[in-house]
Design an enzyme around this catalytic site. Structure first.
Site, PDB file in Angstrom:
ATOM      1  N   SER A 180       0.646  -1.225   0.064  1.00  0.00           N
ATOM      2  CA  SER A 180       0.036   0.057   0.108  1.00  0.00           C
ATOM      3  C   SER A 180       0.819   1.162  -0.043  1.00  0.00           C
ATOM      4  CB  SER A 180      -0.863  -0.025   1.214  1.00  0.00           C
ATOM      5  OG  SER A 180      -1.590   1.396   1.399  1.00  0.00           O
TER       6      SER A 180
ATOM      7  N   HIS B 128      -1.185  -1.133  -4.340  1.00  0.00           N
ATOM      8  CA  HIS B 128      -2.343  -0.682  -3.605  1.00  0.00           C
ATOM      9  C   HIS B 128      -2.530   0.522  -3.420  1.00  0.00           C
ATOM     10  CE1 HIS B 128      -6.115  -1.757  -1.493  1.00  0.00           C
ATOM     11  NE2 HIS B 128      -5.646  -0.816  -0.660  1.00  0.00           N
TER      12      HIS B 128
ATOM     13  N   ASP C 249      -4.610   3.789  -1.965  1.00  0.00           N
ATOM     14  CA  ASP C 249      -5.877   3.916  -1.010  1.00  0.00           C
ATOM     15  C   ASP C 249      -6.457   5.605  -1.119  1.00  0.00           C
ATOM     16  OD1 ASP C 249      -6.172   1.693   0.713  1.00  0.00           O
ATOM     17  OD2 ASP C 249      -4.163   1.927   1.178  1.00  0.00           O
TER      18      ASP C 249
ATOM     19  N   MET D   8      -8.878   8.281  -0.180  1.00  0.00           N
ATOM     20  CA  MET D   8      -9.837   8.713   0.888  1.00  0.00           C
ATOM     21  C   MET D   8     -10.085  10.047   0.994  1.00  0.00           C
ATOM     22  SD  MET D   8      -7.252   7.358   3.916  1.00  0.00           S
ATOM     23  CE  MET D   8      -6.857   5.436   3.841  1.00  0.00           C
TER      24      MET D   8
ATOM     25  N   HIS E 171      -8.433   1.261  -4.421  1.00  0.00           N
ATOM     26  CA  HIS E 171      -9.505   1.154  -3.123  1.00  0.00           C
ATOM     27  C   HIS E 171      -9.900   2.450  -2.714  1.00  0.00           C
ATOM     28  CE1 HIS E 171      -9.827   0.060   1.082  1.00  0.00           C
ATOM     29  NE2 HIS E 171     -10.921   0.147   0.792  1.00  0.00           N
TER      30      HIS E 171
ATOM     31  N   MET F  54     -12.277   5.011  -0.721  1.00  0.00           N
ATOM     32  CA  MET F  54     -12.965   4.906   0.265  1.00  0.00           C
ATOM     33  C   MET F  54     -13.420   6.323   0.286  1.00  0.00           C
ATOM     34  SD  MET F  54      -9.953   3.339   2.795  1.00  0.00           S
ATOM     35  CE  MET F  54      -8.822   3.461   1.429  1.00  0.00           C
TER      36      MET F  54
ATOM     37  N   MET G 266     -12.079  -5.848   4.436  1.00  0.00           N
ATOM     38  CA  MET G 266     -11.271  -4.880   5.276  1.00  0.00           C
ATOM     39  C   MET G 266     -10.884  -5.621   6.658  1.00  0.00           C
ATOM     40  SD  MET G 266     -10.387  -2.020   4.002  1.00  0.00           S
ATOM     41  CE  MET G 266      -9.473  -1.499   5.495  1.00  0.00           C
TER      42      MET G 266
ATOM     43  N   ASP H 190      -7.252  -6.564   3.661  1.00  0.00           N
ATOM     44  CA  ASP H 190      -6.652  -5.305   3.554  1.00  0.00           C
ATOM     45  C   ASP H 190      -6.399  -4.744   5.181  1.00  0.00           C
ATOM     46  OD1 ASP H 190      -5.602  -2.625   3.084  1.00  0.00           O
ATOM     47  OD2 ASP H 190      -7.240  -2.033   1.854  1.00  0.00           O
TER      48      ASP H 190
HETATM   49  C1  DX5 Z   1      -6.742   1.453   5.220  1.00  0.00           C
HETATM   50  C2  DX5 Z   1      -6.353   1.126   3.961  1.00  0.00           C
HETATM   51  C3  DX5 Z   1      -5.108  -0.028   3.717  1.00  0.00           C
HETATM   52  C4  DX5 Z   1      -4.048   0.500   4.686  1.00  0.00           C
HETATM   53  C5  DX5 Z   1      -3.345  -0.597   5.334  1.00  0.00           C
HETATM   54  O1  DX5 Z   1      -7.684   2.240   5.149  1.00  0.00           O
HETATM   55  O2  DX5 Z   1      -7.324   0.598   3.215  1.00  0.00           O
HETATM   56  O3  DX5 Z   1      -4.721  -0.017   2.619  1.00  0.00           O
HETATM   57  O4  DX5 Z   1      -3.201   1.423   3.714  1.00  0.00           O
HETATM   58  O5  DX5 Z   1      -2.191  -0.473   5.736  1.00  0.00           O
HETATM   59  P1  DX5 Z   1      -1.548  -1.468   7.035  1.00  0.00           P
HETATM   60  O6  DX5 Z   1      -0.878  -2.391   6.325  1.00  0.00           O
HETATM   61  O7  DX5 Z   1      -0.360  -0.321   7.554  1.00  0.00           O
HETATM   62  O8  DX5 Z   1      -2.618  -1.895   7.878  1.00  0.00           O
HETATM   63 ZN    ZN Z   2      -6.737  -0.186   1.131  1.00  0.00          ZN
END
Ligand code: DX5
Ligand code: ZN
Length: 219
Positions: free
Chosen positions: A9, A34, A36, A38, A67, A69, A138, A176
């Site tokens: 990620s 990956h 993320d 947000m 991903h 969010m 998740m 994840d």
């Molecule tokens: C959380 C994200 C994850 C996050 C994982 O909202 O969706 O992808 O980056 O990070 P770690 O591996 O540090 O839990």
């Molecule tokens: Zn993620």
């Protein structure tokens, strides 16, 4: 059984050295990037947006697994396709018309994914599983890297795997959040096809070695 994929990620990367960290992943045994995304509304955090994704796409040589969010993800499907995203995953909890959203993602030539928060039962996907390329479970509450793995995830992965087999679907399962070398094998054995790992990889002394060790564990 095919090899479990590793998806570092980028949220945990050093954004001052983004190209360096992308090239580290390119040259490692990792399989996907990956990403993320947000929006500060669906989750209580804002990560990064289009300019960063465009930079990642410019340097990355592996599959881009995004991903989202964010609320109302339909607004940006075309934009993410243009940015070179391969897997576009939306949250079940953010989609009123999930089936329509999945079709719209596929119409743009991307693979369609659905993410489930820790409280969401996998049974909500019974009627759409055949239309889903990837389900992201998740294993922490979305919004932040570096949280600890929720143990109920193993049972959820097993339940989802059974649903996929029962419906004769070819959906991949991704897990994840909070993934480390301590739980990676057990998650894969429960039925996961891809594991996301952020802080465990990027906060380690030698990320390339950390990925290699994880990949050895998963063989
Ligand atoms: C959380 C994200 C994850 C996050 C994982 O909202 O969706 O992808 O980056 O990070 P770690 O591996 O540090 O839990
Ligand atoms: Zn993620």
């Amino acid at each position: 059984m095919s090899k479990t994929l590793i998806a570092p990620s980028i949220l945990a990367a050093d954004f001052g050295n983004l190209q360096r960290d992308i090239e580290m992943v390119n040259n490692s045994e990792a399989d996907w990037f990956h990403l993320d995304i947000m929006d500060g509304v669906f989750v209580p955090n804002i990560s990064y947006g289009m300019p960063i994704i465009s930079t990642i796409n410019k340097h990355a040589t592996k599959t881009l697994d995004a991903h989202l969010m964010i609320v109302d993800p339909d607004r940006y499907i075309k934009v993410f396709a243009k940015l070179g995203v391969d897997y576009l995953t939306v949250h079940y909890e953010a989609c009123t018309h999930l089936h329509r959203t999945l079709q719209a993602i596929k119409a743009e030539g991307m693979k369609a994914g659905v993410a489930l928060n820790p409280h969401t039962n996998v049974s909500v996907l019974e009627d759409t599983i055949q239309d889903i390329d990837l389900v992201l479970i998740m294993s922490v509450n979305p919004g932040f890297g570096g949280q600890s793995f929720i143990e109920n995830t193993y049972a959820k992965v097993e339940k989802l795997k059974n649903l996929i087999l029962q419906k004769n679907a070819s959906t991949l399962i991704e897990v994840d959040g909070g993934v480390t070398n301590k739980n990676a094998k057990k998650i894969a054995d429960a039925g996961a096809d891809a594991l996301v790992a952020g802080s465990y990889i990027f906060r380690s002394e030698n990320p390339t070695e950390t990925i290699k060790n994880m990949s050895e564990l998963l063989k």
